[in-house]
Enzyme design. Structure first.
Site, PDB file in Angstrom:
ATOM      1  N   LYS A  75      32.238 -49.156   1.207  1.00  0.00           N
ATOM      2  CA  LYS A  75      33.138 -48.462   2.141  1.00  0.00           C
ATOM      3  C   LYS A  75      32.515 -48.506   3.522  1.00  0.00           C
ATOM      4  O   LYS A  75      31.297 -48.599   3.655  1.00  0.00           O
ATOM      5  CB  LYS A  75      33.302 -46.996   1.722  1.00  0.00           C
ATOM      6  CG  LYS A  75      34.531 -46.323   2.295  1.00  0.00           C
ATOM      7  CD  LYS A  75      35.743 -46.597   1.435  1.00  0.00           C
ATOM      8  CE  LYS A  75      37.017 -46.053   2.023  1.00  0.00           C
ATOM      9  NZ  LYS A  75      38.117 -46.097   1.053  1.00  0.00           N
ATOM     10  N   ASP A  81      41.903 -47.967   5.467  1.00  0.00           N
ATOM     11  CA  ASP A  81      41.820 -46.607   4.915  1.00  0.00           C
ATOM     12  C   ASP A  81      42.385 -45.718   6.022  1.00  0.00           C
ATOM     13  O   ASP A  81      43.160 -46.203   6.870  1.00  0.00           O
ATOM     14  CB  ASP A  81      40.373 -46.248   4.535  1.00  0.00           C
ATOM     15  CG  ASP A  81      40.282 -44.970   3.685  1.00  0.00           C
ATOM     16  OD1 ASP A  81      40.539 -45.036   2.479  1.00  0.00           O
ATOM     17  OD2 ASP A  81      39.973 -43.891   4.240  1.00  0.00           O
ATOM     18  N   ASN A 110      49.936 -44.140   5.177  1.00  0.00           N
ATOM     19  CA  ASN A 110      50.285 -45.244   4.286  1.00  0.00           C
ATOM     20  C   ASN A 110      50.515 -44.772   2.847  1.00  0.00           C
ATOM     21  O   ASN A 110      51.520 -45.135   2.220  1.00  0.00           O
ATOM     22  CB  ASN A 110      49.167 -46.301   4.340  1.00  0.00           C
ATOM     23  CG  ASN A 110      49.393 -47.417   3.351  1.00  0.00           C
ATOM     24  OD1 ASN A 110      48.835 -47.421   2.268  1.00  0.00           O
ATOM     25  ND2 ASN A 110      50.265 -48.344   3.707  1.00  0.00           N
TER      26      ASN A 110
HETATM   27  P1  NDP Z   1      46.584 -42.937   7.063  1.00  0.00           P
HETATM   28  O1  NDP Z   1      45.672 -42.993   8.203  1.00  0.00           O
HETATM   29  O2  NDP Z   1      47.673 -43.923   6.941  1.00  0.00           O
HETATM   30  O3  NDP Z   1      47.221 -41.506   6.914  1.00  0.00           O
HETATM   31  C1  NDP Z   1      46.423 -40.376   6.758  1.00  0.00           C
HETATM   32  C2  NDP Z   1      47.317 -39.154   6.730  1.00  0.00           C
HETATM   33  O4  NDP Z   1      46.548 -38.018   6.360  1.00  0.00           O
HETATM   34  C3  NDP Z   1      47.908 -38.841   8.085  1.00  0.00           C
HETATM   35  O5  NDP Z   1      49.133 -38.174   7.907  1.00  0.00           O
HETATM   36  C4  NDP Z   1      46.861 -37.916   8.679  1.00  0.00           C
HETATM   37  O6  NDP Z   1      47.362 -37.071   9.708  1.00  0.00           O
HETATM   38  C5  NDP Z   1      46.443 -37.127   7.474  1.00  0.00           C
HETATM   39  N1  NDP Z   1      45.049 -36.722   7.618  1.00  0.00           N
HETATM   40  C6  NDP Z   1      43.965 -37.532   7.662  1.00  0.00           C
HETATM   41  N2  NDP Z   1      42.845 -36.819   7.812  1.00  0.00           N
HETATM   42  C7  NDP Z   1      43.244 -35.541   7.865  1.00  0.00           C
HETATM   43  C8  NDP Z   1      42.536 -34.334   8.006  1.00  0.00           C
HETATM   44  N3  NDP Z   1      41.214 -34.300   8.116  1.00  0.00           N
HETATM   45  N4  NDP Z   1      43.272 -33.180   8.017  1.00  0.00           N
HETATM   46  C9  NDP Z   1      44.627 -33.219   7.892  1.00  0.00           C
HETATM   47  N5  NDP Z   1      45.335 -34.344   7.763  1.00  0.00           N
HETATM   48  C10 NDP Z   1      44.655 -35.478   7.742  1.00  0.00           C
HETATM   49  O7  NDP Z   1      45.626 -43.032   5.761  1.00  0.00           O
HETATM   50  P2  NDP Z   1      46.009 -43.405   4.268  1.00  0.00           P
HETATM   51  O8  NDP Z   1      47.368 -42.929   3.933  1.00  0.00           O
HETATM   52  O9  NDP Z   1      45.684 -44.832   4.068  1.00  0.00           O
HETATM   53  O10 NDP Z   1      44.916 -42.575   3.444  1.00  0.00           O
HETATM   54  C11 NDP Z   1      45.165 -41.262   2.956  1.00  0.00           C
HETATM   55  C12 NDP Z   1      44.187 -40.967   1.826  1.00  0.00           C
HETATM   56  O11 NDP Z   1      44.353 -41.935   0.776  1.00  0.00           O
HETATM   57  C13 NDP Z   1      42.704 -41.032   2.202  1.00  0.00           C
HETATM   58  O12 NDP Z   1      41.990 -40.103   1.409  1.00  0.00           O
HETATM   59  C14 NDP Z   1      42.311 -42.442   1.769  1.00  0.00           C
HETATM   60  O13 NDP Z   1      40.932 -42.553   1.544  1.00  0.00           O
HETATM   61  C15 NDP Z   1      43.107 -42.568   0.485  1.00  0.00           C
HETATM   62  N6  NDP Z   1      43.381 -43.909   0.006  1.00  0.00           N
HETATM   63  C16 NDP Z   1      43.949 -44.860   0.800  1.00  0.00           C
HETATM   64  C17 NDP Z   1      44.220 -46.111   0.285  1.00  0.00           C
HETATM   65  C18 NDP Z   1      44.919 -47.157   1.083  1.00  0.00           C
HETATM   66  O14 NDP Z   1      45.181 -48.237   0.511  1.00  0.00           O
HETATM   67  N7  NDP Z   1      45.252 -46.936   2.333  1.00  0.00           N
HETATM   68  C19 NDP Z   1      43.855 -46.466  -1.108  1.00  0.00           C
HETATM   69  C20 NDP Z   1      43.338 -45.368  -1.867  1.00  0.00           C
HETATM   70  C21 NDP Z   1      43.098 -44.150  -1.318  1.00  0.00           C
HETATM   71  P3  NDP Z   1      47.084 -37.437  11.255  1.00  0.00           P
HETATM   72  O15 NDP Z   1      47.849 -38.691  11.508  1.00  0.00           O
HETATM   73  O16 NDP Z   1      47.563 -36.256  12.010  1.00  0.00           O
HETATM   74  O17 NDP Z   1      45.594 -37.637  11.360  1.00  0.00           O
HETATM   75  O1  2IT Z   2      40.197 -45.963  -1.029  1.00  0.00           O
HETATM   76  C1  2IT Z   2      40.647 -47.101  -1.277  1.00  0.00           C
HETATM   77  O2  2IT Z   2      40.724 -47.540  -2.427  1.00  0.00           O
HETATM   78  C2  2IT Z   2      41.124 -47.908  -0.157  1.00  0.00           C
HETATM   79  N1  2IT Z   2      41.104 -47.448   0.975  1.00  0.00           N
HETATM   80  C3  2IT Z   2      41.596 -49.314  -0.378  1.00  0.00           C
HETATM   81  C4  2IT Z   2      40.433 -50.264  -0.505  1.00  0.00           C
HETATM   82  C5  2IT Z   2      40.789 -51.722  -0.534  1.00  0.00           C
HETATM   83  O3  2IT Z   2      39.827 -52.508  -0.496  1.00  0.00           O
HETATM   84  O4  2IT Z   2      41.953 -52.097  -0.585  1.00  0.00           O
END
Ligand code: NDP
Ligand code: 2IT
Length: 445
Positions: free
Chosen positions: A126, A166, A241
């Site tokens: 990561k 992420d 996302n």
């Molecule tokens: P994005 O950046 O697309 O979206 C994050 C969302 O969560 C936004 O709405 C953001 O609000 C909110 N957010 C982030 N940090 C905080 C915080 N500290 N307090 C309150 N709200 C928060 O990220 P993703 O959707 O990609 O990721 C969301 C979660 O999913 C994370 O934990 C990530 O590690 C996990 N994840 C992501 C994957 C991926 O493929 N993208 C795969 C597996 C897990 P704002 O815009 O206001 O900051």
């Molecule tokens: O937390 C996760 O699994 C991700 N942000 C996606 C990692 C990846 O390599 O697609």
């Protein structure tokens, strides 16, 4: 707990002071693994546990870049290459002001086991930066990404370490990062990063994969108890996302997602979230949660509290770590929630997880429920290596199969270890056995 596991945990606490999330993630995994080590102490031979909790390599670097006013800004860049027993390090990059070594280590540690659960050949890693993309212009984001990749490029490669997105890193950032990598290397090496655009090496359904995968997993949990998603009320946090595509798939399955959130607050839409409006606001305009209510009379914006107070059948935390605490869990239990499936990484606190167990709420940890994103990243790597392009249906079909396999193997392993229905134990032990077999086979390093 097995004494060897206990000793490893003490060492982790001693050697990683001031890293609470990393310690939290290790405690959770090692508590489950203890059951496996009690049954077969040779699993812990050759200091395997001590090696498992220590990253193979940690990279920390300066990221200087120029903002729109001509001022030089300095951020920190991280890449933790945690474990490569099963394949090249694989895991996302997070750009968020809260990023530090502790956060990246917790995420990298979780990623080892998540990636093992997919059954694919990917190790765990990561990275990220304390850069905050909020309010930055596209030029600033590009300048930052170019500076970040200028250093990162020397550490990654399609057979070494393959980053992706992420929090704070989506298709725009992946584009700038990939562009800079290509410029530095003068090679069209698409397999070096995943989450790319469809015309330049990306995979169909990668954007949707994590959120869709979470809902596939929740559906399998329901089906396993003779139930289905149709007509079920779903609460979701986040509006990035993962949240957006969890909401989209829940709607496709006839469920009713009624909430989403961002760092400014949360929205309750009792009529069901209008997914096209949400996408327009979040993906196109890069707007705030409150913008939604201005165009949707049925919805209400709350600056305080969290979506977990809304009565639901299924809760999908999809924003960030430790966003669902003991009180939230009690509220969910009182309201009759039957399933919590984690879209985010470690969104539920340990206290909340205890409440779920006591209340009989089925709980799927992120490393199982959100593995669809990295799984499709791995399918993207396969397509890149073969110079192939699969259809949306082909990729989504494979995603559904992978999620079902993870679901089944969690349940089978939990049963085998005397914890029927315990997805945490099932996921942790199943993943550990795969990683530990590979580590033992490949000798001490
Ligand atoms: P994005 O950046 O697309 O979206 C994050 C969302 O969560 C936004 O709405 C953001 O609000 C909110 N957010 C982030 N940090 C905080 C915080 N500290 N307090 C309150 N709200 C928060 O990220 P993703 O959707 O990609 O990721 C969301 C979660 O999913 C994370 O934990 C990530 O590690 C996990 N994840 C992501 C994957 C991926 O493929 N993208 C795969 C597996 C897990 P704002 O815009 O206001 O900051
Ligand atoms: O937390 C996760 O699994 C991700 N942000 C996606 C990692 C990846 O390599 O697609």
């Amino acid at each position: 707990m097995h004494p060897q596991v206990e000793r490893t945990l003490e060492e982790v606490r001693r050697r990683n002071p001031g890293e609470p999330e990393f310690q939290q993630a290790v405690v959770e995994v090692l508590s489950s693994i203890s059951l496996a080590v009690e049954r077969d102490p040779s699993l812990a031979d050759h200091s395997l546990l001590e090696r498992l909790v220590e990253p193979e390599r940690q990279i920390l670097f300066r990221v200087p870049w120029v903002d729109d006013s001509g001022t030089v800004q300095v951020n920190r860049g991280y890449r933790v290459e945690f474990n490569s027993a099963l394949g090249p390090y694989k895991g996302g990059l997070r750009f968020h002001q809260s990023v530090n070594r502790n956060i990246i280590k917790f995420l990298g540690f979780e990623q080892i086991f998540k990636n093992a659960l997919t059954g694919q050949s990917i190790g765990g890693g990561k990275g990220g930066s304390d850069f905050d993309p909020h309010g930055k212009s596209d030029w600033e984001v590009m300048n930052f990404c170019q500076a970040f990749m200028t250093e990162l490029a020397r550490h990654i490669g399609d057979k070494t370490d393959v980053p992706a997105g992420d929090v704070g890193v989506g298709e725009r950032e992946i584009g700038f990062l990939f562009g800079q990598y290509r410029r530095l290397k003068n090679r069209w090496e698409t397999g070096v990063i995943t989450g790319k655009g469809l015309d330049w090496g990306g995979s169909q359904a990668r954007r949707e994969a994590t959120g869709y995968g979470v809902v596939f997993f929740a559906r399998d949990m329901l089906r396993n108890r003779g139930d289905d998603l149709e007509g079920r009320v779903v609460t979701v946090s986040g509006s990035g996302n993962v949240a957006i595509y969890a909401i989209e798939k829940a709607l496709q399955f006839g469920a009713k997602p009624v909430t989403f959130s961002d760092s400014s607050g949360w929205v309750y839409d009792p009529e069901g979230v209008d997914i096209e409006l949400l996408k327009e606001i979040k993906e196109k305009r890069r707007g705030r949660a409150s913008d939604y209510v201005a165009e949707r009379p049925s919805a209400k914006f709350h600056a305080e509290g969290r979506p977990w107070s809304v009565p639901c059948d299924i809760a999908l935390p999809c924003a960030t770590q430790n966003e669902l605490n003991e009180e939230d869990a009690k509220q969910l239990a009182r309201n009759g929630c039957v399933i919590v499936a984690e879209g985010a990484n470690m969104p539920s606190t340990p206290e909340a997880i205890h409440i779920f167990a006591d209340a009989g709420i089925l709980f799927a940890p992120g490393k199982a429920a959100n593995a669809g994103g990295v799984a499709v990243s791995s399918l993207e790597m396969e397509q890149n290596a073969a110079r192939a392009r699969w259809t949306f249906g082909e990729v989504e079909g494979q995603l559904a199969v992978i999620m079902s396999n993870i679901h089944r193997s969690c349940l089978e392993t939990a049963e085998e270890y005397g914890k029927p229905g315990d997805y945490v134990v099932g996921a942790n032990i199943r993943a550990f056995l795969r990683v530990s077999d590979a580590m033992h086979a490949q000798g001490v390093f």
